[in-house]
Write a protein that holds these residues in place. Sequence first.
Motif, mmCIF file in Angstrom:
data_model
loop_
_atom_site.group_PDB
_atom_site.id
_atom_site.type_symbol
_atom_site.label_atom_id
_atom_site.label_comp_id
_atom_site.label_asym_id
_atom_site.label_seq_id
_atom_site.Cartn_x
_atom_site.Cartn_y
_atom_site.Cartn_z
ATOM 1 N N THR A 1 3.345 10.682 4.210
ATOM 2 C CA THR A 1 3.000 9.554 3.331
ATOM 3 C C THR A 1 3.031 10.025 1.883
ATOM 4 O O THR A 1 2.865 11.220 1.582
ATOM 5 C CB THR A 1 1.594 8.999 3.642
ATOM 6 N N ASP B 1 0.858 -1.187 0.000
ATOM 7 C CA ASP B 1 0.000 0.000 0.000
ATOM 8 C C ASP B 1 0.895 1.238 0.000
ATOM 9 O O ASP B 1 1.088 1.887 1.030
ATOM 10 C CB ASP B 1 -0.912 -0.033 1.233
ATOM 11 N N GLU C 1 0.655 4.262 -1.152
ATOM 12 C CA GLU C 1 0.116 5.589 -0.835
ATOM 13 C C GLU C 1 0.195 5.884 0.660
ATOM 14 O O GLU C 1 0.323 7.040 1.056
ATOM 15 C CB GLU C 1 -1.346 5.731 -1.266
ATOM 16 N N ASN C 2 0.135 4.839 1.479
ATOM 17 C CA ASN C 2 0.183 5.020 2.931
ATOM 18 C C ASN C 2 1.556 4.758 3.531
ATOM 19 O O ASN C 2 1.712 4.776 4.756
ATOM 20 C CB ASN C 2 -0.889 4.165 3.609
ATOM 21 N N LYS C 3 2.549 4.550 2.704
ATOM 22 C CA LYS C 3 3.935 4.442 3.165
ATOM 23 C C LYS C 3 4.534 5.842 3.225
ATOM 24 O O LYS C 3 4.233 6.706 2.398
ATOM 25 C CB LYS C 3 4.779 3.600 2.201
ATOM 26 N N THR C 4 5.394 6.066 4.197
ATOM 27 C CA THR C 4 6.102 7.347 4.258
ATOM 28 C C THR C 4 7.248 7.324 3.255
ATOM 29 O O THR C 4 7.676 6.255 2.796
ATOM 30 C CB THR C 4 6.668 7.615 5.661
#
Length: 187
Positions: free
Chosen positions: A111, A40, A42-45
């Motif tokens: 993110t 995922d 988009e939700n990783k920094t």
Amino acid sequence: NKLADVTAQATRVRGEQGVALEFLASEFVPALKCQFPGVDVENKTFLEIGEMLWGPPGLGFVHRTDFLGHASAVDPSDGMAGVSLAAAIGMKQPRLVGSTNLFVSWTWQYTVGGLVQALLDYARRNGLTPGSTFLWLCFFTNNQRIWRPRAQNGVEVFATNVKRIGKMVCVLDTFDDALYFRRLWTL
């Protein structure tokens, strides 16, 4: 000569060429998803994406992946493999890099989805076109092979680019207790 063209493009991109907001909005996330199936992104920094690409900070440039061809392209300044993501993007899609016209001050703790959305919102509110808004984002513009082991003077590089570009946006994740104000330096 293809190699000469590639190295000439990498030289042009170094520090003065930014990534088009259009690339972030339409191609960055799909490219990450292709590189890292099932993640995922988009939700990783950006810290997490950086580790996925280059290994943990402080351990140098680990060739974990050749995302967009950046790890295998030769840097003309020293003849070593590894160029900035901006240079790699420019080699494949020259229209997606250009003379930087917006310096982005932010933190890698944001993110991917959050930063992209914030920049798109900023562009919309200010009448900027994603295809002609070229961003100086350290994640893309700096050659991480050189930066990861801290071989460059960050204050000098950042100050030079802020002055050269002449326009900056500071991105906050939240208004109250923003991560931006808790980092090592704030522009």
